[in-house]
Design a protein around this motif. Structure first.
Motif, PDB file in Angstrom:
ATOM      1  N   TRP A  72       0.746  -1.272  -0.016  1.00 27.84           N
ATOM      2  CA  TRP A  72      -0.146   0.000  -0.063  1.00 27.84           C
ATOM      3  C   TRP A  72       0.657   1.317   0.077  1.00 27.84           C
ATOM      4  O   TRP A  72       0.807   2.305   0.715  1.00 27.84           O
ATOM      5  N   ILE A  73       1.950   1.045  -0.816  1.00 26.35           N
ATOM      6  CA  ILE A  73       2.703   2.231  -1.029  1.00 26.35           C
ATOM      7  C   ILE A  73       2.054   3.714  -1.536  1.00 26.35           C
ATOM      8  O   ILE A  73       1.558   3.219  -2.812  1.00 26.35           O
ATOM      9  N   LEU A  74       2.084   4.553  -1.036  1.00 26.82           N
ATOM     10  CA  LEU A  74       1.563   5.969  -1.760  1.00 26.82           C
ATOM     11  C   LEU A  74       2.664   6.859  -1.972  1.00 26.82           C
ATOM     12  O   LEU A  74       3.285   7.234  -0.987  1.00 26.82           O
ATOM     13  N   TRP A  75       3.461   6.848  -3.236  1.00 31.17           N
ATOM     14  CA  TRP A  75       4.442   7.591  -3.496  1.00 31.17           C
ATOM     15  C   TRP A  75       4.580   9.056  -3.088  1.00 31.17           C
ATOM     16  O   TRP A  75       5.439   9.348  -2.681  1.00 31.17           O
ATOM     17  N   PRO A  76       3.537   9.528  -3.599  1.00 31.31           N
ATOM     18  CA  PRO A  76       3.506  11.083  -3.343  1.00 31.31           C
ATOM     19  C   PRO A  76       3.422  11.452  -1.801  1.00 31.31           C
ATOM     20  O   PRO A  76       4.259  12.429  -1.671  1.00 31.31           O
ATOM     21  N   SER A  77       2.910  10.665  -1.104  1.00 32.52           N
ATOM     22  CA  SER A  77       3.048  10.780   0.250  1.00 32.52           C
ATOM     23  C   SER A  77       4.062  10.265   1.089  1.00 32.52           C
ATOM     24  O   SER A  77       4.326  10.561   2.380  1.00 32.52           O
ATOM     25  N   GLN A  78       4.928   9.435   0.396  1.00 33.10           N
ATOM     26  CA  GLN A  78       5.959   8.612   0.788  1.00 33.10           C
ATOM     27  C   GLN A  78       5.674   7.751   1.943  1.00 33.10           C
ATOM     28  O   GLN A  78       6.337   7.735   3.215  1.00 33.10           O
ATOM     29  N   ILE A  79       4.577   7.056   2.141  1.00 32.85           N
ATOM     30  CA  ILE A  79       4.093   6.237   3.061  1.00 32.85           C
ATOM     31  C   ILE A  79       3.868   4.714   2.658  1.00 32.85           C
ATOM     32  O   ILE A  79       3.585   4.665   1.405  1.00 32.85           O
ATOM     33  N   GLY A  80       3.865   3.946   3.309  1.00 27.24           N
ATOM     34  CA  GLY A  80       3.458   2.436   3.378  1.00 27.24           C
ATOM     35  C   GLY A  80       3.057   1.587   4.380  1.00 27.24           C
ATOM     36  O   GLY A  80       3.551   2.175   5.612  1.00 27.24           O
ATOM     37  N   CYS A  81       2.925   0.474   4.193  1.00 28.20           N
ATOM     38  CA  CYS A  81       2.494  -0.613   5.335  1.00 28.20           C
ATOM     39  C   CYS A  81       3.636  -1.537   5.277  1.00 28.20           C
ATOM     40  O   CYS A  81       4.129  -1.910   4.321  1.00 28.20           O
ATOM     41  N   LEU A  82       3.703  -2.209   6.322  1.00 26.52           N
ATOM     42  CA  LEU A  82       4.784  -3.322   6.406  1.00 26.52           C
ATOM     43  C   LEU A  82       4.340  -4.465   7.293  1.00 26.52           C
ATOM     44  O   LEU A  82       3.363  -4.340   8.232  1.00 26.52           O
ATOM     45  N   ASN A 109      15.777   4.165   3.443  1.00 27.64           N
ATOM     46  CA  ASN A 109      16.887   4.501   2.791  1.00 27.64           C
ATOM     47  C   ASN A 109      16.776   4.213   1.143  1.00 27.64           C
ATOM     48  O   ASN A 109      17.248   4.894   0.677  1.00 27.64           O
ATOM     49  N   GLU A 110      16.061   3.027   1.044  1.00 23.01           N
ATOM     50  CA  GLU A 110      16.221   2.793  -0.515  1.00 23.01           C
ATOM     51  C   GLU A 110      14.731   3.123  -1.124  1.00 23.01           C
ATOM     52  O   GLU A 110      14.911   3.779  -2.231  1.00 23.01           O
ATOM     53  N   LEU A 111      13.619   3.058  -0.537  1.00 25.03           N
ATOM     54  CA  LEU A 111      12.584   3.433  -1.097  1.00 25.03           C
ATOM     55  C   LEU A 111      12.196   4.851  -0.683  1.00 25.03           C
ATOM     56  O   LEU A 111      11.192   5.346  -1.321  1.00 25.03           O
ATOM     57  N   ASN A 112      12.962   5.460   0.082  1.00 28.92           N
ATOM     58  CA  ASN A 112      12.586   6.717   0.319  1.00 28.92           C
ATOM     59  C   ASN A 112      11.167   7.235   1.191  1.00 28.92           C
ATOM     60  O   ASN A 112      10.628   8.379   0.884  1.00 28.92           O
ATOM     61  N   LEU A 113      10.784   5.991   1.831  1.00 31.46           N
ATOM     62  CA  LEU A 113       9.487   6.369   2.470  1.00 31.46           C
ATOM     63  C   LEU A 113       9.717   7.367   3.661  1.00 31.46           C
ATOM     64  O   LEU A 113      10.863   7.402   4.164  1.00 31.46           O
ATOM     65  N   ASN A 114       8.702   7.989   4.170  1.00 30.19           N
ATOM     66  CA  ASN A 114       8.716   9.072   5.283  1.00 30.19           C
ATOM     67  C   ASN A 114       8.134   7.972   6.561  1.00 30.19           C
ATOM     68  O   ASN A 114       8.256   8.541   7.654  1.00 30.19           O
ATOM     69  N   ARG A 115       7.123   7.268   6.248  1.00 32.26           N
ATOM     70  CA  ARG A 115       6.314   6.820   7.309  1.00 32.26           C
ATOM     71  C   ARG A 115       5.784   5.275   7.003  1.00 32.26           C
ATOM     72  O   ARG A 115       5.635   4.983   5.728  1.00 32.26           O
ATOM     73  N   LEU A 116       5.734   4.439   7.968  1.00 29.59           N
ATOM     74  CA  LEU A 116       5.548   2.998   7.998  1.00 29.59           C
ATOM     75  C   LEU A 116       4.472   2.699   9.000  1.00 29.59           C
ATOM     76  O   LEU A 116       4.524   3.238   9.979  1.00 29.59           O
ATOM     77  N   THR A 117       3.431   1.986   8.525  1.00 30.68           N
ATOM     78  CA  THR A 117       2.307   1.382   9.386  1.00 30.68           C
ATOM     79  C   THR A 117       2.367   0.074   9.491  1.00 30.68           C
ATOM     80  O   THR A 117       2.594  -0.533   8.665  1.00 30.68           O
ATOM     81  N   VAL A 118       2.236  -0.500  10.908  1.00 26.94           N
ATOM     82  CA  VAL A 118       1.916  -1.955  11.166  1.00 26.94           C
ATOM     83  C   VAL A 118       0.633  -1.776  11.826  1.00 26.94           C
ATOM     84  O   VAL A 118       0.379  -1.279  12.688  1.00 26.94           O
TER      85      VAL A 118
END
Length: 170
Positions: A72-82, A109-118
């Motif tokens: 569920w990566i949203l690239w414009p917002s740099q967020i995803g779930c783990l 570091n690689e995907l340049n996400l700013n936030r992760l959700t579990v």
């Protein structure tokens, strides 16, 4: 792609693993069903670039011990779930503790996400302790989302920001 579906099908017979991860009903799957799901997931990853899925193995071994995904990566917002799962027979051997930091490094570091959700069910006490150990904070409690064993349970959402993770990993 040949042996892994058999192992994953065997794990699906142990409802505990599926019940600890999410809100959907746990049910056993045949290796052919899993193979089709893996093929679809691979195609979706290639086409949509909104998920990264990995099978986990000990260094130098072929044995499957778990899987993990950033989804569920949203690239414009740099967020995803783990999500991380260790096979029932492979738990409590340190595989999760070894793999989780790799997923965090990949995400930040690689995907340049700013936030992760579990997201975890409130009864997954070990999972909750695990993600908190890596710096995740509880942010959301969705009340009575899961109905299991004659009882309603909450779904808990934990978040980690890159800045929080970076303070400990620079």
């Amino acid at each position: 792609m040949e042996k892994d579906p058999e192992t994953l099908a065997e794990w699906s017979k142990d409802a505990t693993l599926a019940r600890m991860l999410n809100e959907t009903p746990a049910r056993p799957l045949a290796s052919e069903q899993i193979k089709k799901r893996l093929e679809k997931m691979e195609k979706d990853m290639d086409e949509h670039h909104e998920m990264f899925y990995f099978h986990l193995r000990p260094i130098g071994e072929e044995k499957l011990v778990g899987w993990g995904k950033i989804y569920w990566i949203l690239w414009p917002s740099q967020i995803g779930c783990l999500e991380l799962a260790i096979g029932p027979s492979e738990q409590n051997k340190g595989y999760g503790a070894d793999a989780f930091p790799l997923f965090l490094r990949l995400a930040f570091n690689e995907l340049n996400l700013n936030r992760l959700t579990v997201t975890l069910p409130e009864y997954n006490i070990n999972g909750i302790k695990f993600v908190k150990k890596f710096g995740f904070s509880q942010e959301v409690r969705r009340r009575e989302v899961i109905f299991r064993d004659g009882r309603r349970w909450d779904s808990l959402h934990f978040g980690l920001l890159r800045s929080e993770w970076s303070m400990k990993h620079d």
